[in-house]
Design an enzyme around this catalytic site. Sequence first.
Site, PDB file in Angstrom:
ATOM      1  N   TYR A  78       0.700   0.208   1.934  1.00 49.64           N
ATOM      2  CA  TYR A  78       1.274  -0.960   1.261  1.00 49.64           C
ATOM      3  C   TYR A  78       0.798  -2.255   1.919  1.00 49.64           C
ATOM      4  O   TYR A  78       0.372  -3.196   1.239  1.00 49.64           O
ATOM      5  CB  TYR A  78       2.794  -0.842   1.325  1.00 49.64           C
ATOM      6  N   LYS A 116      -1.355  -5.364   0.334  1.00 51.79           N
ATOM      7  CA  LYS A 116      -0.799  -6.710   0.277  1.00 51.79           C
ATOM      8  C   LYS A 116      -1.638  -7.689   1.098  1.00 51.79           C
ATOM      9  O   LYS A 116      -1.775  -8.863   0.736  1.00 51.79           O
ATOM     10  CB  LYS A 116       0.642  -6.702   0.787  1.00 51.79           C
TER      11      LYS A 116
END
Length: 320
Positions: free
Chosen positions: A183, A187
């Site tokens: 993740y 990001k």
Amino acid sequence: MTDHQRFDGRVAAVSGAGRGLGREFALLLAARGAAVVVNDIGVSADVDRYDTDGGVPPEVSADAGRRDVAQEVVDAIVATGGRAVANTADISDPAQARTIVDDAVTAFGRIDIVVNNAGVVITHPLAELSTADLQLTHAVHVLGALNILRTALPHMQRQGYGRVVNIASVEGGVIGSPGFEAYAAAKGALIGLTRHLGGSADIRVNAVLPGGRTRAAMRSGRKRNDGVERSAAAVAPPVAWLCHEACEVTGRLFAVSAASVRQITTRVAAGYCDPSGAPLSVEDIAAHWGEITERTEPWTPEGLEDFLDRWNTVDTVAAR
């Protein structure tokens, strides 16, 4: 925002807008006059995270398997006099992602605002993290945003106006968290993309690092009991402001949570540079490690040229 911060005549597309943060972004933009394309695939690739065995409340688990969430948001907007259409495209597919902008132009004649919110959260321990996990996370967060923008930006450039807000994260942008490697990597890439887009033809591109009580946050086990309102709705006003024509900043990052908005900047320490300009040896670095890591005199570069002008020469470093 006060009531005069409206979006009448503007058209927005919000990905992942069927639930949580995206839903609140779409509702607020519509309430302030924008026509909205509400995109949500419905059942996302990380749906297994939201089963009750993982500690998620039954109502959240049941909602995770529904496919009609985009239309429900549209119905809510239309019921209050707004304008909206639903789109169920999978943004990781370039052909499907194009339909989001196509729907905006077909239904409302233009596209002014894109909020790249859709995402998946995979939190396997690093030893269990597969290449497929990394590819999937990147495909949604990074390629998904690019797929939409590749279609939207030409429209914005022709009309000389556009606003883009990428929904990033503290993971990948400020402070890492064990278990969020896939993740955070995605990001972080989205933050890099934010810093490089926009800045011409009155197109502004910024990123928000949100903190809100969403189903993903609930699944991750993060809970704060300090009495502060952390609803997804509390994150929407700062996002809307970044979408507004009066907001002219670009390439910036903003941490948003509850009643706070803070700009996140990259700061560069004074460091050490040999006065003669000679290349540094390993021993030089070891000897001056305290200066290299000292953070008492940092500055925030205004851009790449500022960084290069002030950092890459002996004289400017010494002068500071």
